[in-house]
Enzyme design. Sequence first.
Site, PDB file in Angstrom:
ATOM      1  N   CYS A 194      56.782 -43.279  80.592  1.00  0.00           N
ATOM      2  CA  CYS A 194      57.250 -42.718  79.314  1.00  0.00           C
ATOM      3  C   CYS A 194      58.760 -42.516  79.265  1.00  0.00           C
ATOM      4  CB  CYS A 194      56.535 -41.405  79.032  1.00  0.00           C
ATOM      5  SG  CYS A 194      54.749 -41.618  78.933  1.00  0.00           S
TER       6      CYS A 194
ATOM      7  N   HIS B  54      60.867 -37.551  73.886  1.00  0.00           N
ATOM      8  CA  HIS B  54      59.631 -38.322  74.076  1.00  0.00           C
ATOM      9  C   HIS B  54      58.481 -37.544  73.426  1.00  0.00           C
ATOM     10  CE1 HIS B  54      56.259 -40.315  75.698  1.00  0.00           C
ATOM     11  NE2 HIS B  54      55.980 -39.391  76.595  1.00  0.00           N
TER      12      HIS B  54
ATOM     13  N   ASN C 101      51.068 -40.250  71.857  1.00  0.00           N
ATOM     14  CA  ASN C 101      52.039 -40.600  72.885  1.00  0.00           C
ATOM     15  C   ASN C 101      52.022 -42.115  73.090  1.00  0.00           C
ATOM     16  OD1 ASN C 101      53.434 -41.037  75.277  1.00  0.00           O
ATOM     17  ND2 ASN C 101      52.501 -39.327  76.369  1.00  0.00           N
TER      18      ASN C 101
HETATM   19  O1  UT7 Z   1      53.993 -38.717  78.535  1.00  0.00           O
HETATM   20  C1  UT7 Z   1      53.987 -38.486  79.910  1.00  0.00           C
HETATM   21  C2  UT7 Z   1      53.977 -37.077  80.205  1.00  0.00           C
HETATM   22  N1  UT7 Z   1      52.738 -36.471  79.804  1.00  0.00           N
HETATM   23  C3  UT7 Z   1      52.751 -35.252  79.337  1.00  0.00           C
HETATM   24  O2  UT7 Z   1      53.793 -34.694  79.172  1.00  0.00           O
HETATM   25  C4  UT7 Z   1      51.430 -34.574  79.096  1.00  0.00           C
HETATM   26  C5  UT7 Z   1      51.506 -33.157  79.589  1.00  0.00           C
HETATM   27  N2  UT7 Z   1      50.272 -32.401  79.463  1.00  0.00           N
HETATM   28  C6  UT7 Z   1      49.723 -32.027  78.297  1.00  0.00           C
HETATM   29  O3  UT7 Z   1      50.178 -32.399  77.240  1.00  0.00           O
HETATM   30  C7  UT7 Z   1      48.571 -31.044  78.336  1.00  0.00           C
HETATM   31  O4  UT7 Z   1      48.435 -30.553  79.663  1.00  0.00           O
HETATM   32  C8  UT7 Z   1      47.207 -31.629  77.863  1.00  0.00           C
HETATM   33  C9  UT7 Z   1      47.232 -31.833  76.359  1.00  0.00           C
HETATM   34  C10 UT7 Z   1      46.936 -32.927  78.579  1.00  0.00           C
HETATM   35  C11 UT7 Z   1      46.085 -30.642  78.177  1.00  0.00           C
HETATM   36  O5  UT7 Z   1      46.356 -29.382  77.570  1.00  0.00           O
HETATM   37  P1  UT7 Z   1      46.213 -28.044  78.422  1.00  0.00           P
HETATM   38  O6  UT7 Z   1      46.478 -26.945  77.493  1.00  0.00           O
HETATM   39  O7  UT7 Z   1      47.100 -28.183  79.637  1.00  0.00           O
HETATM   40  O8  UT7 Z   1      44.676 -28.047  78.801  1.00  0.00           O
HETATM   41  P2  UT7 Z   1      43.994 -28.067  80.249  1.00  0.00           P
HETATM   42  O9  UT7 Z   1      44.151 -29.415  80.884  1.00  0.00           O
HETATM   43  O10 UT7 Z   1      44.425 -26.860  81.028  1.00  0.00           O
HETATM   44  O11 UT7 Z   1      42.475 -27.896  79.849  1.00  0.00           O
HETATM   45  C12 UT7 Z   1      42.000 -26.706  79.181  1.00  0.00           C
HETATM   46  C13 UT7 Z   1      40.535 -26.883  78.892  1.00  0.00           C
HETATM   47  C14 UT7 Z   1      39.713 -27.361  80.089  1.00  0.00           C
HETATM   48  O12 UT7 Z   1      38.452 -26.734  80.038  1.00  0.00           O
HETATM   49  P3  UT7 Z   1      38.145 -25.405  80.949  1.00  0.00           P
HETATM   50  O13 UT7 Z   1      38.377 -25.841  82.359  1.00  0.00           O
HETATM   51  O14 UT7 Z   1      39.134 -24.378  80.479  1.00  0.00           O
HETATM   52  O15 UT7 Z   1      36.732 -25.103  80.603  1.00  0.00           O
HETATM   53  C15 UT7 Z   1      39.535 -28.846  79.858  1.00  0.00           C
HETATM   54  O16 UT7 Z   1      38.385 -29.364  80.457  1.00  0.00           O
HETATM   55  O17 UT7 Z   1      40.353 -27.888  77.878  1.00  0.00           O
HETATM   56  C16 UT7 Z   1      39.420 -28.888  78.351  1.00  0.00           C
HETATM   57  N3  UT7 Z   1      39.790 -30.167  77.765  1.00  0.00           N
HETATM   58  C17 UT7 Z   1      39.369 -30.574  76.546  1.00  0.00           C
HETATM   59  N4  UT7 Z   1      38.562 -29.998  75.650  1.00  0.00           N
HETATM   60  C18 UT7 Z   1      38.336 -30.665  74.513  1.00  0.00           C
HETATM   61  C19 UT7 Z   1      40.610 -31.116  78.284  1.00  0.00           C
HETATM   62  N5  UT7 Z   1      40.718 -32.152  77.416  1.00  0.00           N
HETATM   63  C20 UT7 Z   1      39.951 -31.827  76.349  1.00  0.00           C
HETATM   64  C21 UT7 Z   1      39.672 -32.484  75.141  1.00  0.00           C
HETATM   65  N6  UT7 Z   1      38.860 -31.868  74.245  1.00  0.00           N
HETATM   66  N7  UT7 Z   1      40.183 -33.692  74.824  1.00  0.00           N
END
Ligand code: UT7
Length: 325
Positions: A113, A249, A279
């Site tokens: 990215c 980005h 993204n």
């Molecule tokens: O471009 C390259 C660089 N990439 C980035 O900069 C991406 C950086 N990361 C992010 O944007 C975020 O971390 C995400 C959008 C990927 C995830 O958001 P988050 O607030 O960090 O969520 P998390 O991974 O901590 O997950 C929270 C909860 C989890 O459930 P539990 O363990 O709390 O029960 C996940 O399993 O959300 C769940 N979850 C989802 N639920 C519904 C993860 N993905 C999904 C989904 N729909 N698509």
Amino acid sequence: MYATLTSIGAYIPTKCVSNKDLEAFLDTSDEWIVKRTGIKTRYFADSNQKSSDLGIEAAKIALQRANISHKDIDLIITATLSPDYINMPSTACIIAAGLDIANVPAFDIAAACSGFVYLLSVAKAYIESGMAKNILIVGAEKVSSVLNPHDRSTYILFGDGAGAAVISATKDKNLSILDVHISADGQYAHYLETPRMQSNENEHNIVQCMSMKGSEVFKIAVAKLTSEVKDILERNKMTACDIDYFVPHQANYRIIKAVGDNLNFKNEQIVLVVEKFGNTSAASIPMAMNILYEEGKIKKGCTLLLDALGGGLTWGSALLRFGGD
Ligand code: UT7
């Protein structure tokens, strides 16, 4: 001699995929995606389109807007995490052939990215050293081709698209790419990866899908993107007020908001297109710049600050004045 960015172009695939469309086969919801990422739609390329096809369309627009013939291009560089082929030929070579450009160097860089900022850094160095006069840089991504449709933590985030720019030599420092900084730290390599795996059934069937440690990347992204901008502004004796548009980005609305707040940018300075495109990796910054351009907001002399982080981990920033008409 200085390097100036004289034009921008982009290509958006026609197939729009909404969060509701994803609900049909993934354990996710429109509400979760919007709240955690700000993304509402993304565009996916057709099955017969490759990254190079998207890049060629974006490049044609950039060449036309630069008012330059393809014959004047003396270097083509592409950034992509979703190349047409594994290792060879490079996507840049395919794009060059598609534009009827031959007998000039063409190569890809792998910076995920951060690809577009890496491209700017290489192009600037080539121009300033006198090794090239007119360079075509292309961020081209069919990210959907490396996504696992069963992985809700990545599939909802990404989209396809391409953005291209022409970088030319100028004597006018005021209209140049003033500064670019790029960096990387491979200790975080496993945070974002597309492992090269062979399935058990058929050793020639290579399965490549992206995996990401999202929340770990999130924290590093906010910290690195903030410090990159602070450093580049300080180095150039500027403040947020001197910037017309901050083009980060487009990975996640919450990352962009956190970085924008840390840096005291006003909302109207921050370019946000993640809602529409998701993204698009190396294409995200030029696609965002292209929206600004088509809205008539980028004029000659306009000061832009770009900022990106991606797999590697890689990151970087660029400060430039738009040199086109
Ligand atoms: O471009 C390259 C660089 N990439 C980035 O900069 C991406 C950086 N990361 C992010 O944007 C975020 O971390 C995400 C959008 C990927 C995830 O958001 P988050 O607030 O960090 O969520 P998390 O991974 O901590 O997950 C929270 C909860 C989890 O459930 P539990 O363990 O709390 O029960 C996940 O399993 O959300 C769940 N979850 C989802 N639920 C519904 C993860 N993905 C999904 C989904 N729909 N698509």
